[in-house]
Design a protein around this motif. Sequence first.
Motif, short mmCIF file in Angstrom:
data_model
loop_
_atom_site.label_atom_id
_atom_site.label_comp_id
_atom_site.label_asym_id
_atom_site.label_seq_id
_atom_site.Cartn_x
_atom_site.Cartn_y
_atom_site.Cartn_z
N ARG A 178 0.80 -1.25 -0.08
CA ARG A 178 -0.01 0.11 0.05
C ARG A 178 0.95 1.19 0.13
N VAL A 179 2.07 1.24 0.93
CA VAL A 179 2.75 2.28 0.92
C VAL A 179 3.37 2.56 -0.71
N ALA A 180 3.91 1.30 -1.23
CA ALA A 180 4.81 1.32 -2.39
C ALA A 180 3.58 2.10 -3.36
N ARG A 181 2.51 1.73 -3.51
CA ARG A 181 1.59 2.25 -4.33
C ARG A 181 1.27 3.67 -4.11
N ASP A 182 1.09 3.99 -2.99
CA ASP A 182 0.88 5.44 -2.68
C ASP A 182 2.14 6.52 -3.00
N VAL A 185 6.07 3.64 -6.40
CA VAL A 185 7.35 3.23 -6.39
C VAL A 185 7.33 1.41 -6.41
N PHE A 186 8.50 0.58 -6.92
CA PHE A 186 8.65 -0.68 -6.63
C PHE A 186 8.62 -1.07 -5.23
N LEU A 187 7.80 -2.22 -4.79
CA LEU A 187 7.86 -2.74 -3.59
C LEU A 187 9.31 -3.38 -3.15
#
Length: 354
Positions: A178-182, A185-187
């Motif tokens: 979720r943070v990466a989508r926000d 960026v790549f996880l």
Amino acid sequence: MTHSVVVFAFDGVRLMDVSAPLEVFTTAGGGYTVCVCTPDGRDVTTSAGLRIGADVAAAEVRRADTLVVPGAADVDGFLRTVGTVGQVAALAAVSGRVAAVCTGAFALADAGLLNGRRATTHWEHADALARRYPDVAVTPDAIYVQDGPVFTSAGVTAGIDVCLALVEQDRGAEEARRVARDLVVFLQRPGGQSQFSAASRTPPTRHPLVRPLLDAVVADPAADHSLRAMARRAGVSTRHLTRLFREQTGTSPAGFVEGVRLEAARILLEAGAGVTRAAARSGIGSDESLRRAFARHFGVTPSAYAARFRGTAVGEGGYASTLTSSSVITPSTMRNERNWKGPASSLSAVETRT
């Protein structure tokens, strides 16, 4: 339970080395309390000239679950600053785990926190880290490395990678995604640092037999640079030429040629050439040979690399036509790419040991 994160900032710190961890942990939101500490509790000025406000002085930190140590633009200057390495050691002593961003690894190493551990740093400084601290096992191509409670990461934006890994460790993969989508960026980005660094620079030898061969390879990578052909041009045996290459460049003739051809292929792909044209003009040959070489060295396919690093020319309507949010390269899309037989992501990109 709340998880306290302390980011140690100082004069000359790299701005993104500080801001990237702050963005990740504040985006993760509930459960994290984040503060910036400085050597004396006063504001500091980053290498970019931006002032960062301090929440607390280093000596006032009594406990932290996670300590983040960013990198300095002037590593030697930072290490010479009286007391700063000692402050890093003191902060680490009251922290559950420690993460360094970029050249922050030098501060951890100077404080003795990396003795006997594996670590990484920005590719441009990896050799210096290994020479300066022989007790540290440097992994130069990794995006980040975990060795027990100590994390080290590559340059600047790799601070995002390592902090996402910490969020995943604390809150699980779904929250990290979720943070990466926000942050868009790549996880876990595919490949290691080799895809960002100029890995095949011509070695600075002046040997009268080897130097002309190196120049010839760089001038025309697609020409015949087989071991036999180069030995014939130099007027020596293949065995003698191989020995000279090892002595003067640290690699074999074939290894040097492949490195130059990969560099040429990368430049062609970034300039907009297709995979077939890049393979032919660089001297690598076929599409499949180029795919295998990219998988072996960079952990991505040539087309995935081109999508990520090709110039962002603006197309009709004023939109960047090269890469959009709907075409972000992920490990799953790489697996589905035609003829892709390599791994979903390079195993060298992340190394962990608990």
